[in-house]
Scaffold this motif. Structure first.
Motif, PDB file in Angstrom:
ATOM      1  N   SER A 145       0.791  -1.227  -0.019  1.00 32.66           N
ATOM      2  CA  SER A 145      -0.200   0.033  -0.026  1.00 32.66           C
ATOM      3  C   SER A 145       0.886   1.407  -0.024  1.00 32.66           C
ATOM      4  O   SER A 145       2.001   1.385   0.663  1.00 32.66           O
ATOM      5  N   ASP A 146       0.541   2.315  -0.925  1.00 32.15           N
ATOM      6  CA  ASP A 146       1.066   3.542  -0.858  1.00 32.15           C
ATOM      7  C   ASP A 146       0.404   4.480   0.102  1.00 32.15           C
ATOM      8  O   ASP A 146      -0.599   4.838  -0.215  1.00 32.15           O
ATOM      9  N   VAL A 147       1.099   4.460   1.333  1.00 37.03           N
ATOM     10  CA  VAL A 147       0.301   5.017   2.301  1.00 37.03           C
ATOM     11  C   VAL A 147      -1.088   4.493   2.839  1.00 37.03           C
ATOM     12  O   VAL A 147      -0.999   3.150   3.004  1.00 37.03           O
ATOM     13  N   TYR A 148      -2.199   5.037   2.654  1.00 42.21           N
ATOM     14  CA  TYR A 148      -3.354   4.129   2.662  1.00 42.21           C
ATOM     15  C   TYR A 148      -4.035   3.597   1.312  1.00 42.21           C
ATOM     16  O   TYR A 148      -5.073   3.187   1.513  1.00 42.21           O
ATOM     17  N   SER A 149      -3.375   3.686   0.245  1.00 45.71           N
ATOM     18  CA  SER A 149      -3.973   3.576  -0.968  1.00 45.71           C
ATOM     19  C   SER A 149      -4.692   2.073  -1.026  1.00 45.71           C
ATOM     20  O   SER A 149      -5.875   2.072  -1.673  1.00 45.71           O
ATOM     21  N   GLU A 150      -4.081   1.088  -0.446  1.00 49.68           N
ATOM     22  CA  GLU A 150      -4.978  -0.161  -0.715  1.00 49.68           C
ATOM     23  C   GLU A 150      -5.461  -0.761   0.924  1.00 49.68           C
ATOM     24  O   GLU A 150      -5.700  -1.875   0.763  1.00 49.68           O
ATOM     25  N   VAL A 151      -5.302   0.176   1.699  1.00 48.88           N
ATOM     26  CA  VAL A 151      -5.934  -0.205   2.877  1.00 48.88           C
ATOM     27  C   VAL A 151      -7.562  -0.042   2.849  1.00 48.88           C
ATOM     28  O   VAL A 151      -7.854   1.076   2.868  1.00 48.88           O
ATOM     29  N   LYS A 152      -8.276  -1.145   2.887  1.00 46.85           N
ATOM     30  CA  LYS A 152      -9.860  -1.020   2.978  1.00 46.85           C
ATOM     31  C   LYS A 152     -10.614  -0.949   4.273  1.00 46.85           C
ATOM     32  O   LYS A 152     -11.607  -0.576   3.958  1.00 46.85           O
ATOM     33  N   LYS A 153      -9.814  -1.323   5.375  1.00 46.57           N
ATOM     34  CA  LYS A 153     -10.707  -1.420   6.613  1.00 46.57           C
ATOM     35  C   LYS A 153     -10.890   0.009   7.064  1.00 46.57           C
ATOM     36  O   LYS A 153      -9.946   0.998   7.018  1.00 46.57           O
ATOM     37  N   LYS A 154     -11.953   0.307   7.643  1.00 44.04           N
ATOM     38  CA  LYS A 154     -12.443   1.436   8.299  1.00 44.04           C
ATOM     39  C   LYS A 154     -12.286   1.504   9.775  1.00 44.04           C
ATOM     40  O   LYS A 154     -12.978   2.316  10.463  1.00 44.04           O
ATOM     41  N   ASP A 155     -12.163   0.180  10.415  1.00 44.73           N
ATOM     42  CA  ASP A 155     -12.525   0.118  11.672  1.00 44.73           C
ATOM     43  C   ASP A 155     -11.184  -0.509  12.616  1.00 44.73           C
ATOM     44  O   ASP A 155     -11.464  -1.248  13.496  1.00 44.73           O
ATOM     45  N   TYR A 156     -10.010   0.154  12.312  1.00 41.74           N
ATOM     46  CA  TYR A 156      -8.771  -0.377  13.151  1.00 41.74           C
ATOM     47  C   TYR A 156      -9.076   0.202  14.555  1.00 41.74           C
ATOM     48  O   TYR A 156      -9.324   1.197  14.788  1.00 41.74           O
ATOM     49  N   ASP A 157      -8.539  -0.321  15.518  1.00 42.86           N
ATOM     50  CA  ASP A 157      -8.576  -0.104  17.009  1.00 42.86           C
ATOM     51  C   ASP A 157      -7.177   0.786  17.035  1.00 42.86           C
ATOM     52  O   ASP A 157      -7.439   1.708  17.790  1.00 42.86           O
ATOM     53  N   HIS A 158      -6.189   0.588  16.258  1.00 41.56           N
ATOM     54  CA  HIS A 158      -5.046   1.188  16.434  1.00 41.56           C
ATOM     55  C   HIS A 158      -4.263   1.527  14.835  1.00 41.56           C
ATOM     56  O   HIS A 158      -4.234   0.321  14.113  1.00 41.56           O
ATOM     57  N   VAL A 159      -3.731   2.486  14.848  1.00 43.87           N
ATOM     58  CA  VAL A 159      -2.623   2.793  13.486  1.00 43.87           C
ATOM     59  C   VAL A 159      -1.287   3.190  14.111  1.00 43.87           C
ATOM     60  O   VAL A 159      -1.436   3.896  14.925  1.00 43.87           O
ATOM     61  N   LEU A 160      -0.298   2.241  14.063  1.00 43.69           N
ATOM     62  CA  LEU A 160       0.925   2.676  14.141  1.00 43.69           C
ATOM     63  C   LEU A 160       1.779   3.107  13.364  1.00 43.69           C
ATOM     64  O   LEU A 160       1.696   2.390  12.100  1.00 43.69           O
ATOM     65  N   SER A 161       2.862   4.079  13.493  1.00 41.27           N
ATOM     66  CA  SER A 161       3.792   4.122  12.241  1.00 41.27           C
ATOM     67  C   SER A 161       4.973   4.938  12.991  1.00 41.27           C
ATOM     68  O   SER A 161       4.928   5.572  13.649  1.00 41.27           O
ATOM     69  N   ASN A 162       5.966   4.438  12.331  1.00 47.25           N
ATOM     70  CA  ASN A 162       7.203   5.157  12.518  1.00 47.25           C
ATOM     71  C   ASN A 162       7.609   5.686  10.956  1.00 47.25           C
ATOM     72  O   ASN A 162       8.140   5.117  10.280  1.00 47.25           O
ATOM     73  N   PRO A 163       7.069   6.951  10.795  1.00 44.38           N
ATOM     74  CA  PRO A 163       7.175   7.468   9.348  1.00 44.38           C
ATOM     75  C   PRO A 163       8.256   7.815   8.884  1.00 44.38           C
ATOM     76  O   PRO A 163       9.211   8.095   9.541  1.00 44.38           O
ATOM     77  N   PRO A 164       8.253   7.640   7.472  1.00 44.74           N
ATOM     78  CA  PRO A 164       9.635   7.927   6.627  1.00 44.74           C
ATOM     79  C   PRO A 164       9.741   9.484   6.777  1.00 44.74           C
ATOM     80  O   PRO A 164       9.435  10.135   5.800  1.00 44.74           O
ATOM     81  N   ILE A 165      10.636   9.755   7.363  1.00 46.59           N
ATOM     82  CA  ILE A 165      10.732  11.304   7.554  1.00 46.59           C
ATOM     83  C   ILE A 165      11.535  11.947   6.423  1.00 46.59           C
ATOM     84  O   ILE A 165      11.164  12.821   5.833  1.00 46.59           O
ATOM     85  N   ARG A 166      12.465  11.023   5.754  1.00 44.14           N
ATOM     86  CA  ARG A 166      13.077  11.497   4.432  1.00 44.14           C
ATOM     87  C   ARG A 166      12.027  11.848   3.248  1.00 44.14           C
ATOM     88  O   ARG A 166      12.455  12.254   2.417  1.00 44.14           O
ATOM     89  N   ALA A 167      10.801  11.129   3.330  1.00 46.86           N
ATOM     90  CA  ALA A 167       9.759  11.242   2.301  1.00 46.86           C
ATOM     91  C   ALA A 167       9.208  12.786   2.430  1.00 46.86           C
ATOM     92  O   ALA A 167       8.602  12.897   1.246  1.00 46.86           O
TER      93      ALA A 167
ATOM     94  N   LYS B 289      -7.309   8.825  10.168  1.00 52.06           N
ATOM     95  CA  LYS B 289      -8.864   9.014  10.607  1.00 52.06           C
ATOM     96  C   LYS B 289      -9.823   8.257   9.994  1.00 52.06           C
ATOM     97  O   LYS B 289     -10.782   7.791  10.522  1.00 52.06           O
ATOM     98  N   ASP B 290      -9.572   8.038   8.649  1.00 47.50           N
ATOM     99  CA  ASP B 290     -10.530   7.477   7.732  1.00 47.50           C
ATOM    100  C   ASP B 290     -10.363   5.939   7.980  1.00 47.50           C
ATOM    101  O   ASP B 290     -11.400   5.244   7.700  1.00 47.50           O
ATOM    102  N   HIS B 291      -9.498   5.392   8.593  1.00 48.86           N
ATOM    103  CA  HIS B 291      -9.315   3.890   8.911  1.00 48.86           C
ATOM    104  C   HIS B 291      -9.312   3.330  10.391  1.00 48.86           C
ATOM    105  O   HIS B 291      -9.474   2.300  10.685  1.00 48.86           O
ATOM    106  N   LEU B 292      -9.882   4.466  11.147  1.00 52.17           N
ATOM    107  CA  LEU B 292      -9.896   4.147  12.688  1.00 52.17           C
ATOM    108  C   LEU B 292     -11.389   4.101  12.948  1.00 52.17           C
ATOM    109  O   LEU B 292     -12.191   4.941  12.456  1.00 52.17           O
ATOM    110  N   LYS B 293     -11.570   3.245  13.903  1.00 49.66           N
ATOM    111  CA  LYS B 293     -12.904   3.340  14.420  1.00 49.66           C
ATOM    112  C   LYS B 293     -13.150   4.330  15.477  1.00 49.66           C
ATOM    113  O   LYS B 293     -12.221   4.888  15.852  1.00 49.66           O
TER     114      LYS B 293
END
Length: 203
Positions: A117-139, A152-156
């Protein structure tokens, strides 16, 4: 042009190695390669995020998304810590994803789904309890803030976004963005310049 770990860099020459990550009384044997983030060891930011999350999270949640999973260290560690939860792991790099799949199998971890998935492009679920990320700062800031806003669109309702980011690499800006978008933000920890920030979805 040098390849960056947050790109899909399949044409880069391979240079495999195995690293050990001690976690929850278990040693994860992780295969890494050239062109992936923190290939020589599990980085301090990811380890701090994992430990802080574990210390601040009950074990009764169902679904978690590890955004930008790399070779899988963080997502697989979470899968061990929360065996009843489904851990989804995504990345833009096919090389990283192949390593993550290999590492899940090699460590006999089965409560994961690993996919592109390019960030959330292929993430279909909208009801995650948690999203965690160590984001790619250099991007760049735009990508980091896109990770924050897109969660926010993928969290319950009541679901939580938790990130790690260094102060010198934009933690104050990320904290401000999270407060604006979610109406709340908590600093769970600060350690050696790394901030662990969390917001919950309230509307």
């Amino acid at each position: 042009m040098a390849h960056q770990y947050f790109e899909d860099n399949q044409d880069l020459d391979h240079d495999y190695k195995i690293i050990d990550f001690n976690w929850q009384g278990q040693t994860l044997h992780l295969k890494t390669d050239a062109g992936v983030f923190s290939r020589d060891n599990v980085d301090f930011g990811s380890r701090t995020l994992l430990e802080t999350f574990l210390n601040n999270t009950a074990d009764d949640f169902d679904q978690l998304l590890d955004l930008g999973c790399g070779y899988g260290a963080m997502g697989l560690a979470l899968a061990i810590a929360y065996p009843k939860a489904q851990i989804d792991m995504v990345d833009v790099s096919q090389r990283a994803l192949a390593l993550a799949e290999n590492n899940a199998q090699a460590n006999q971890i089965t409560n994961t789904a690993i996919f592109f998935s390019d960030v959330y492009s292929e993430v279909k679920k909208k009801d995650y309890d948690h999203v965690l990320s160590n984001p790619p700062i250099r991007a760049g800031k735009e990508v980091v803030h896109g990770i924050i806003s897109g969660a926010k669109d993928h969290l319950k309702l009541g679901g939580r976004l938790t990130i790690v980011i260094q102060k010198k690499q934009g933690a104050p800006s990320a904290k401000k963005k999270m407060a604006e978008l979610y109406g709340n933000v908590t600093e769970l920890d600060r350690k050696k310049g790394y901030w662990i920030l969390q917001s919950y979805k309230q509307d």
